[in-house]
Enzyme design. Structure first.
Site, PDB file in Angstrom:
ATOM      1  N   ASP A  30       0.871   4.297   1.598  1.00  0.00           N
ATOM      2  CA  ASP A  30       0.513   5.672   1.229  1.00  0.00           C
ATOM      3  C   ASP A  30       1.696   6.615   1.478  1.00  0.00           C
ATOM      4  O   ASP A  30       2.521   6.367   2.359  1.00  0.00           O
ATOM      5  CB  ASP A  30      -0.701   6.104   2.068  1.00  0.00           C
ATOM      6  N   ASN A  78      -7.893   4.679  -8.356  1.00  0.00           N
ATOM      7  CA  ASN A  78      -6.618   5.294  -8.773  1.00  0.00           C
ATOM      8  C   ASN A  78      -6.557   5.615 -10.276  1.00  0.00           C
ATOM      9  O   ASN A  78      -5.672   6.357 -10.712  1.00  0.00           O
ATOM     10  CB  ASN A  78      -5.410   4.417  -8.396  1.00  0.00           C
TER      11      ASN A  78
HETATM   12  C1  FPP Z   1      -0.248   5.952  -2.557  1.00  0.00           C
HETATM   13  O1  FPP Z   1       0.635   7.038  -2.387  1.00  0.00           O
HETATM   14  C2  FPP Z   1       0.419   4.944  -3.342  1.00  0.00           C
HETATM   15  C3  FPP Z   1      -0.085   4.390  -4.477  1.00  0.00           C
HETATM   16  C4  FPP Z   1      -1.391   4.725  -5.047  1.00  0.00           C
HETATM   17  C5  FPP Z   1       0.711   3.407  -5.227  1.00  0.00           C
HETATM   18  C6  FPP Z   1       1.383   2.410  -4.382  1.00  0.00           C
HETATM   19  C7  FPP Z   1       2.364   1.672  -5.189  1.00  0.00           C
HETATM   20  C8  FPP Z   1       3.579   1.325  -4.741  1.00  0.00           C
HETATM   21  C9  FPP Z   1       4.055   1.557  -3.375  1.00  0.00           C
HETATM   22  C10 FPP Z   1       4.488   0.558  -5.595  1.00  0.00           C
HETATM   23  C11 FPP Z   1       3.835  -0.713  -5.986  1.00  0.00           C
HETATM   24  C12 FPP Z   1       4.761  -1.725  -6.364  1.00  0.00           C
HETATM   25  C13 FPP Z   1       4.429  -2.839  -7.003  1.00  0.00           C
HETATM   26  C14 FPP Z   1       5.435  -3.878  -7.130  1.00  0.00           C
HETATM   27  C15 FPP Z   1       3.111  -3.076  -7.608  1.00  0.00           C
HETATM   28  P1  FPP Z   1       0.255   8.427  -3.039  1.00  0.00           P
HETATM   29  O2  FPP Z   1       0.791   8.460  -4.404  1.00  0.00           O
HETATM   30  O3  FPP Z   1      -1.222   8.643  -2.943  1.00  0.00           O
HETATM   31  O4  FPP Z   1       1.032   9.402  -2.088  1.00  0.00           O
HETATM   32  P2  FPP Z   1       0.545  10.848  -1.620  1.00  0.00           P
HETATM   33  O5  FPP Z   1      -0.723  10.646  -0.823  1.00  0.00           O
HETATM   34  O6  FPP Z   1       1.688  11.319  -0.783  1.00  0.00           O
HETATM   35  O7  FPP Z   1       0.341  11.670  -2.848  1.00  0.00           O
END
Ligand code: FPP
EC number: 2.5.1.-
Length: 255
Positions: A30, A78
């Site tokens: 996250d 998501n």
């Molecule tokens: C949450 O952070 C992250 C996600 C929903 C996506 C996670 C994906 C990756 C780390 C890359 C994946 C890589 C592969 C190879 C599949 P957020 O976007 O909710 O962050 P925030 O809470 O700060 O907005």
């Protein structure tokens, strides 16, 4: 034997006990969006750097002898994000596997994907299936991506399948145990490491967000303020160090 580990900012040495390494580590990755915002970058820049962190942490986990690394890459919730962000997130598995599968093969890492893969866009589905196929003979660490995964949906699907098999007479309702449920969940093929001993969540949020609801019954939870793109090999070792200090009693008492 004790691993000599990181020199952190205060030059302290962290020593991990190799006899108390978790077999299965799960991570809620996250903070990509906040990482990007702090830098006045679009959110997808955070996801892009987050993808590189996936590679770093995979290699670190493999070096530490972890058997299964489960990463929450995309939840069933998501899809609510803006279309451009969803499309970008859906392109990441392909980018990641194109770039890193040769190294994963070299390190004997086997790719597994759990989630509702059939509902993914075609290109994502193809990329995922190819990575699984390309690494299927590897016998080392399992890199398990949770992609279009949700813990409650997983349990509902398992219950439907158990009920269907009971109706067909394949299983007797009286014989259903927690082991039966293990066998119907999406982690069944990770046996004997179905359940993570350690669950890490980055970015300072302290919640489970529908991840591995059944499997984390006795997991140790480690929450860190580090945003996922900043998570590192040392941060992983720190989380494991933290885990190793815990007194795991599984409802029993200390001898
Ligand atoms: C949450 O952070 C992250 C996600 C929903 C996506 C996670 C994906 C990756 C780390 C890359 C994946 C890589 C592969 C190879 C599949 P957020 O976007 O909710 O962050 P925030 O809470 O700060 O907005």
């Amino acid at each position: 034997m004790v691993f000599n580990l990181k020199k952190n900012k205060t030059s302290e040495e962290i020593q991990l006990d190799p006899d108390k390494m978790p077999n299965h580590v799960a991570i809620i990755m996250d903070g990509n969006g906040r990482w990007a915002k702090k830098r006045h970058l679009p959110r997808i820049a955070g996801h892009k750097t987050g993808m590189d962190t996936v590679k770093t942490v995979t290699m670190a986990a493999n070096d530490l002898g972890i058997k299964v690394l489960t990463l929450y890459a995309f939840s069933t919730e998501n899809w609510k994000r803006p279309e451009t962000e969803v499309n970008y997130l859906m392109s990441l598995p392909g980018t990641f596997f194109d770039k890193f599968v040769p190294e994963l093969i070299e390190k004997n890492v086997k790719v597994n994907v759990m989630g509702y893969i059939d509902q993914l866009p075609n290109e994502t589905k193809i990329a995922v299936r190819k990575a699984i196929e390309d690494t299927k003979n590897n016998t080392g660490m399992i890199l398990n991506f949770a992609l279009n995964y949700g813990g409650r949906a997983e349990i509902v699907t398992a219950m439907q399948e158990i009920a269907a098999d009971a109706t067909k007479g394949k299983i007797d309702v009286a014989d259903i145990t927690d082991k039966t449920i293990d066998q119907y969940l999406m982690t069944a093929n990770l046996a004997p490491y179905n359940d993570p001993e350690l669950l890490i969540r980055t970015s300072g949020e302290e919640r489970i967000s529908n991840f591995l609801l059944w499997q984390i019954a006795y997991s140790e939870l480690v929450f860190t303020d580090t945003l996922w793109p900043d998570f590192s090999e040392d941060a992983l070792k720190d989380a494991i160090f933290n885990y190793q200090k815990r007194d795991r009693r599984f409802g029993g008492i200390k001898e």
